[in-house]
Design a protein around this motif. Structure first.
Motif, short mmCIF file in Angstrom:
data_model
loop_
_atom_site.label_atom_id
_atom_site.label_comp_id
_atom_site.label_asym_id
_atom_site.label_seq_id
_atom_site.Cartn_x
_atom_site.Cartn_y
_atom_site.Cartn_z
N UNK A 13 0.83 -1.21 0.00
CA UNK A 13 0.00 0.00 0.00
C UNK A 13 0.86 1.26 0.00
N UNK A 36 -6.99 7.89 2.91
CA UNK A 36 -7.15 6.64 3.65
C UNK A 36 -8.43 6.73 4.49
N UNK A 37 -9.28 5.72 4.38
CA UNK A 37 -10.54 5.72 5.14
C UNK A 37 -10.61 4.47 5.98
N UNK A 38 -10.67 4.64 7.30
CA UNK A 38 -10.67 3.47 8.17
C UNK A 38 -12.04 2.79 8.22
N UNK A 88 -8.60 -2.00 0.35
CA UNK A 88 -7.13 -2.09 0.41
C UNK A 88 -6.61 -3.43 -0.12
N UNK A 144 -8.55 4.81 -0.26
CA UNK A 144 -8.25 3.44 0.16
C UNK A 144 -9.11 3.09 1.37
N UNK A 162 -10.57 0.63 4.40
CA UNK A 162 -10.39 -0.52 5.29
C UNK A 162 -11.77 -1.13 5.62
#
Lengths: 239, 517
Positions: free
Chosen positions: B84, B100-102, B262, B311, B313
């Motif tokens: 990544x 980035x997205x959790x 991801x 991206x 998660x």
């Protein structure tokens, strides 16, 4: 370490959160900070075939023949012609569908198009609606893949921007044979440049969304004609 | 309990749209009574599974391709952090912006802000499982942004105020006359109305969709997509499609936003040679799908000027933490497992209660969300463990093995990872009888004398057996008759005909278990 990025709102926090979760999930034997550093993935077995050209009684199948067959199987219209006959064939195919205007990529060889047709240059300032009013587009290609019946465009000067082969309803694509034809996908990859925007085309657009019944011609050009240009033996224009 | 959102909002007050089912058996029972639905599904899944078998048979090295595909994806998972980081660097170097997205809420917020920044209130979308999973369209609608689905099947679903029921063919549960009715009644509310006198011929319906969507494609300034693959080495994204709506969404707008899980990263450009052979044949049963678009960041003068990669998660790292279950992250969303599944064929996609239906959904959804809810606890049971899904999977995900693993977790509880933290899951309620039976079975099977005695008693008392089990067993016999116990057990028959010493050919009794359809 906080594990909830929701309140923070910063993408950077979430980057660290996600990477941290990955490292914890993989455990101490994995690579990265806190791990032993040893990559644990086994090597990739690459003993699959480089190509699948079927053997015939006369030897291995000719990739150009197979390309023609597979393109036709997915409803592309395939023509074979020698270099001298190409302009006449293009003129005939455009006339057959009443095309009066053609989008032309900047590197399209002089002399491919008939004199009496309106040429619309591939212009970044043109709107999508303006392109929608053009009848056809003529391009070259980066290469063609025989086993899958695929032509690949990569935005080179004889192919132009991606949208010019998308909006007009009639696409004529010239493939130089045999030099632009590869047998298989594994043979195609090393010949393509990843950083160029690519469009892989295998037949005209299609859908199977209604009862899995295949219908050709949805949003892309409804007519795809592939012109295989090279020594034809007979010198006659096309089939 | 995990709050991971996987689509299927309950949608209070929402018209005729199906709502999230309480649990799989309840939803499957209702679907099983719908003869039209069953007919539509049977026709569609049988057509595609035969075609797929022919497309796969063309490649003599299919097992080797499948092994390579599985190995590449395992490599991806075992070094996901470094892949990544490499991807991020390559996309950024090529002119893209990486976010980035959790979780779902964060991804939706990022996308909403990006669209707001363009000043637009409309976006066009190419079919994407990830955006379905996070409920992006609903989140955009709350922010005053209209998202137009442009895949034909997604359009049918959106116009019909419906939910997708299949990964590849989201409107597989609708037949042609239902689709014509939806187009006639609803197209006008969303844009260009259906042509007068529209019939139910598929070609005519596709033409109606072309006309309806064309004006949207030509004026759109923001496109939203997912991606089938992201190449870490080069920063290249790949979208595989058929209709050309993908090309429209990926090349005509000025801004492109791609929301991608991801696990969709592949290490190298060369790795695409494996997946571009495995995916089309497994999914649409074609040698190659009509259109594949590959782009790397932005290109001057060709395609969107701005490219954002989000991206996602949303539970994937929790799946990664489970060494048995993580193979579900190899999935390339081909849907071959749906098309061969006898349970999916009868229950339909809605019964699975998430964006991911069928066998892959039965292992992916409970892992992404955790088996906390009644629905998620029931999903690992949405299978007869026949194994057909494993056989057709192009990346060799052992779905039956993961199902059994998840059933054990439902029944026994145990350690799981939720949002990156280890938590202890309590055994699910309602499985007390199963736990007791499993304990008793383990005890008995370790003692052959007990089994022999039990079988003798069962054989002699068989006239007294009820058709329905009492107590907790009643649930099992609610939909089945109790099998009749033969007068003589296999063991007794063997003893009588071959004598106590046995003979050659032992093991015949086991063959039926190995046969798989």
């Amino acid at each position: 370490m906080t594990d909830h990025a929701r309140g923070g709102g910063g993408g950077h926090d979430s980057r660290e959160v996600i990477l941290g979760r990955i490292r914890r999930a993989l455990g101490p034997s994995g690579p990265g900070p806190g791990g032993s550093g040893a990559p644990v993935a086994p090597p990739i077995p690459r003993d699959y075939a480089v190509s699948h050209l079927p053997d015939t009684s006369e030897g291995t199948t000719d990739p150009v023949e197979l390309l023609a067959e597979n393109l036709a199987d997915y409803r592309a219209l395939v023509h074979r012609v020698d270099p001298a006959g190409l302009p006449a064939l293009i003129a005939r195919l455009l006339a057959a569908r009443g095309a009066r205007s053609v989008v032309t990529p900047p590197g399209l060889p002089d002399g491919w198009l008939p004199e009496d047709i309106t040429r619309v240059p591939d212009d970044p300032a043109a709107t999508a609606a303006e392109l929608d009013a053009v009848d056809a587009v003529v391009t070259g290609c980066a290469l063609a893949i025989a086993e899958t019946g695929t032509i690949v465009l990569d935005g080179s000067p004889d192919q132009g921007r991606r949208r010019i082969t998308l909006i007009p309803d009639h696409h004529l694509c010239v493939v130089r044979v045999p030099e632009q034809v590869v047998a298989s996908v594994p043979e195609a990859m090393p010949r393509l440049v990843p950083h160029r925007p690519q469009t892989w085309i295998s037949g005209p657009s299609a859908t199977s969304d209604i009862e899995l019944d295949r219908v050709e011609g949805v949003h892309g050009p409804r007519v795809l004609e592939v012109l295989l240009v090279g020594p034809t033996g007979t010198g006659a224009a096309g089939y | 309990m995990s709050g991971t959102f996987l689509g299927m909002p309950g949608r209070p007050g929402g018209g005729s749209r199906p709502t999230a089912p309480r649990d799989f058996p309840t939803a499957a029972e209702a679907a099983g009574r719908d003869a039209t639905l069953r007919g539509n599904l049977r026709h569609a899944t049988h057509t595609i599974r035969d075609k797929r078998a022919r497309a796969v048979a063309e490649l003599s090295d299919w097992p080797e391709l499948r092994a390579a595909g599985a190995a590449i994806k395992d490599d991806v998972l075992l070094r996901l952090d470094s892949h990544l980081e490499r991807l991020e660097a390559a996309v950024t170097a090529a002119g893209g912006t990486v976010h980035w997205a959790s979780d779902a809420a964060e991804a939706n917020r990022i996308v909403t802000e990006l669209v707001h920044a363009t000043g637009e209130t409309e976006v066009i979308k190419v079919k994407s499982m990830a955006t379905q999973e996070i409920g992006l369209n609903e989140a955009l609608a709350e922010a005053g942004i209209t998202a137009y689905e442009t895949d034909l099947a997604e359009l049918i679903v959106q116009l019909g105020d419906d939910l997708p029921s299949h990964i590849l063919v989201p409107a597989i549960h609708r037949n042609r006359s239902e689709i014509r009715d939806i187009f006639r009644e609803r197209m006008g509310e969303w844009g260009r109305a259906a042509p007068e006198g529209l019939t139910d011929r598929p070609a005519e319906l596709a033409e109606a969709a072309r006309l309806h969507l064309r004006e949207k494609f030509l004026r759109a300034r923001v496109g939203i997509s997912g991606a089938n693959f992201m190449v870490a080495e080069t920063g290249t994204l790949v979208v595989v499609e058929s209709e050309g709506n993908g090309r429209m969404c990926l090349t005509l707008p000025e801004t492109l936003i791609s929301v991608v899980g991801i696990e969709k990263v592949v290490p190298t450009w060369r790795d695409l040679e494996v997946f571009l052979q495995l995916l089309p044949r497994s999914s649409t049963a074609e040698r190659m799908n009509p259109y594949t678009t590959m782009w790397t960041g932005t290109t001057d003068g060709d395609g969107p000027r701005e490219f954002h990669l989000v991206l996602l998660d949303n539970g994937r790292t929790d799946v990664l933490a489970d060494t048995v279950g993580r193979q579900a992250l190899r999935c390339i969303r081909c849907s071959a497992c749906l098309n061969v599944c006898p349970v999916y064929e009868r229950a339909g996609g809605h019964a699975y209660g998430s964006a991911y239906p069928g066998p892959i959904g039965a292992i992916l959804t409970p892992q992404l969300r955790g088996v906390g809810s009644e629905l998620d606890a029931s999903l690992p049971y949405a299978s007869s463990l026949c194994g057909a899904c494993y056989e057709v999977c192009p990346v060799a995900i052992d779905i039956p093995r993961v199902l059994v693993h998840l059933r054990e977790r439902v029944v026994e509880g145990g350690e799981v990872t939720v949002r990156g933290s280890r938590v202890r899951l309590k055994p699910a309620r309602g499985h007390a009888a199963e736990r007791a039976v499993m304990r008793a079975a383990r005890w008995a099977l370790e003692r052959p004398g007990v089994v022999r005695a039990g079988q003798r008693v069962a054989g002699r008392t068989r006239r007294l057996h009820p058709r329905r089990l009492p107590g907790p067993g009643a649930a099992w016999t609610a939909s089945r008759d109790l099998p009749t116990v033969p007068a003589e057990s296999f063991r007794q028959w063997w003893h009588r005909t071959r004598g106590p010493g046995g003979g050659s050919g032992a093991g015949d009794g086991d063959t039926s278990r190995k046969e798989r359809s």
